[in-house]
Design an enzyme around this catalytic site. Structure first.
Site, short mmCIF file in Angstrom:
data_model
loop_
_atom_site.label_atom_id
_atom_site.label_comp_id
_atom_site.label_asym_id
_atom_site.label_seq_id
_atom_site.Cartn_x
_atom_site.Cartn_y
_atom_site.Cartn_z
N ASP A 67 -7.46 -1.86 -9.12
CA ASP A 67 -6.90 -3.14 -9.54
C ASP A 67 -6.79 -3.22 -11.06
O ASP A 67 -7.65 -2.72 -11.78
CB ASP A 67 -7.82 -4.25 -9.01
CG ASP A 67 -7.31 -5.64 -9.30
OD1 ASP A 67 -6.21 -5.98 -8.84
OD2 ASP A 67 -8.02 -6.39 -10.01
N GLU B 65 -2.96 0.12 -10.44
CA GLU B 65 -2.01 -0.99 -10.60
C GLU B 65 -1.66 -1.11 -12.07
O GLU B 65 -2.49 -1.50 -12.89
CB GLU B 65 -2.63 -2.31 -10.10
CG GLU B 65 -1.67 -3.48 -10.25
CD GLU B 65 -2.33 -4.84 -10.04
OE1 GLU B 65 -1.62 -5.78 -9.65
OE2 GLU B 65 -3.55 -4.94 -10.27
#
Length: 602
Positions: free
Chosen positions: A315, A344
């Site tokens: 993330d 990400e």
């Protein structure tokens, strides 16, 4: 004068990692021991060389670095003494390692990844919807509350995923998130060694991996290196002041990730991007602190070994301390050379995204390497707006896809890009384009271009959701996942006719893709779109696939001679979806409006 006294019966409350494994590449293990005034005691470890004892300003912590190289599996007691008297003991275990664990194969371009929000997928165990140990209780009537989906529900429907054509499962975080509200998303973790009890237990998560592997499917853990939740027990009693970024206390990130690579960036702007908190409830972890980055490295490796993982999705990768996250990534990949990690990197420029992929020549200009194997192709996601254009133009329509792939030369490894039409943070594709035709075009592209396709749960049955109403609406409950649901979309008989049209197309495409090596690793030749008809070829020495995408509302007839360099001597092409055979040796071909072909040439 009253002098402060030290508790003589200090007890161990937590040890992390709680155990390790024999024969690890990372044989030097830094064991964090937590307990009231534990640092005032003297630690000793039987039959293990202690290479360092690190104490901080907080006496409730001590970090012991143990050299486990060559040690067999077994228990190695850690004793804490005061004046040679044992006050407390912890049996630190080295477990036997799985055979071949170091060489596990991660997800790759042969996979299709199915992304779920577990709280919204299926409720297999209603008894854990509300748990005493965590604050937020189950309330399915609250759009942003806990709805009760859990690991048991996921396991119940793995055959559905296999039927769909998925070969890997990415779940948003399952570790404990003890926020008072919005805890269902899991990104504000409060204990990174423990599965949230509303999802199940650590043992159930291990079972999920086993059940996936039985079906030749892979398990990907969503790992968060950038931040924890305010309720994390270590945030409540920080080991060091600089365990998190402080200004002092909270400061908001400016979210400008471009400052991470901008040679002209002001230092204050770069700091607020990298060190600012993502939101006020998520303290920003300081990966430039060696204790922090080492803790995160060991936690990640622990989960790989413990749950037999096949990959990580990381993330907010590009918000981390650049050097710290590179150390984390390299350490994990050094332990598992064939593993895969996708980061990400939510940027809108291919050069900036490529900067974050391992061995990028762009980041090499700044003598930087992330060691990150895979990044997310957000510019391809951006190009999905092509389906909303009334008329194709110089910059609009399928030319947007063409121009995206023009920049493939920037990436060190185009086959290791994650390609997707949407995810749990973006607008729902089926909300933006409320028809099955555009969905089929999008899936045709996602399923046949280079890279690793990712499908967001429910898209395959037409699920929509309005991000304008909040994230809870783009994370709706999967119909049929709860007892009493009138629409059970997990079965063909339970789905509506429209849901079956979405599902059948998706299943046929991605089931075919499982064995289509030409799509997994083949080369690409693309042709400039004409009249909003986009044609490209995937090919290797054994096979050629011709993909035709007509984004126009009306039928289009186009000249096949233009594609002679790829059609070569082929005379027929069989459409993967319809099964129809077409004449590719003819002078022209006609394709209906909002239609695609995936033709295996013969």
């Amino acid at each position: 004068m009253l002098l402060a006294t030290v508790a003589v019966n200090a007890q161990i409350e937590k040890v992390e990692p709680p155990f390790w494994w024999e024969g690890m590449h990372r044989s030097s293990v830094q064991v964090m021991v937590y307990g009231e005034d534990i640092a005032t005691l003297t630690p000793e470890v039987s039959n293990v060389t202690v290479t360092a004892i690190t104490k901080t300003e907080n006496p409730n912590y001590v970090f012991l670095t143990l050299d486990t190289k060559g040690l067999p599996a077994g228990n190695y007691p850690i004793q804490f003494k005061k004046k040679n008297k044992v006050k407390t003991t912890y049996n630190f275990e080295l477990k036997e390692r799985r055979e071949g664990s170091a060489y596990r194969k991660g997800f790759d371009s042969s996979d299709m990844i199915y992304l779920i929000m577990p709280d919204r997928f299926a409720n297999g165990n209603p008894d854990n919807d509300t748990m005493e140990a965590v604050v937020e209780k189950g309330n399915r009537d609250d759009l942003n509350g806990r709805h009760g989906g859990d690991i048991a529900g996921v396991i119940e429907h793995l055959d559905y995923l296999s039927e769909l054509g998925a070969t890997a499962l990415w779940s948003t975080p399952l570790c404990e998130d003890n926020d008072k509200a919005y805890s269902y998303h899991g990104y504000a973790q409060s204990d990174v060694y423990k599965i949230d009890p509303r999802y199940g237990t650590n043992e159930e998560y291990v079972q999920l991996g086993k059940e996936l592997h039985k079906r030749d499917m892979k398990l990907i853990l969503d790992y968060v290196t950038n931040h924890w939740g305010l309720e994390h027990w270590m945030i409540q009693d920080l080991p060091t002041y600089d365990w998190i970024h402080q200004f002092p206390g909270y400061a908001q990130s400016n979210y400008r990730m471009s400052t991470q690579m901008d040679p002209n960036a002001a230092a204050v702007d770069a700091r607020y991007c990298m060190d600012g908190w993502f939101v006020p409830t998520m303290p920003d972890l300081n990966q430039s602190n060696p204790l922090v980055v080492n803790y995160l490295i060991q936690n990640a490796i622990w989960w790989v070994e413990y749950a037999d993982l096949d990959g990580f999705r990381v993330d907010t990768y590009s918000y981390n301390d650049k050097e710290g996250i590179a150390k984390w990534t390299k350490a994990v990949m050094d332990e598992y050379p064939n593993f895969n990690i996708v980061g990400e990197v939510w940027l809108h420029d291919q050069a900036q995204i490529a900067y974050w992929q391992k061995d990028s020549q762009i980041s090499a200009i700044q003598s930087y390497n992330t060691y990150l194997p895979s990044v997310m192709d957000f510019t391809l996601h951006d190009a999905m707006s092509a389906f909303g254009k009334e008329h194709a133009g110089w910059f609009d329509g399928t030319i947007q896809f063409y121009e995206n792939f023009v920049n493939d030369f920037l990436y060190p490894d185009v086959n290791n890009l994650l390609v997707f039409a949407e995810n749990h943070d973006t607008d729902r594709f089926n909300q933006r384009f409320q028809n099955v035709a555009d969905y089929k075009l999008a899936m045709t592209i996602i399923g046949t271009v280079r890279g690793i396709p990712q499908l967001y749960y429910g898209s395959e049955i037409g699920m929509a959701g309005d991000k304008g109403k909040g994230d809870g609406d783009i994370r709706r409950d999967f119909p049929g996942g709860w007892a009493g649901d009138t629409n059970n979309a997990f079965t063909a008989n339970g789905r509506t006719a429209e849901q079956n049209e979405y599902f059948d197309f998706t299943s046929k495409l991605f089931t075919w893709r499982k064995d289509a090596e030409v799509i997994h690793t083949g080369k690409t030749t693309q042709y400039i779109p004409q009249d909003d008809v986009y044609v490209y070829f995937r090919y290797n020495e054994e096979a050629t696939v011709m993909v035709v995408v007509n984004n126009a509302k009306d039928a289009r007839t186009f000249n096949l001679n233009r594609f002679a360099e790829n059609i070569k001597g082929a005379t027929k092409g069989t459409d993967v979806i319809s099964g129809k055979t077409m004449d590719v040796a003819a002078e022209t071909m006609t394709i209906e409006g909002k239609t695609s072909f995936v033709l295996e040439l013969k």
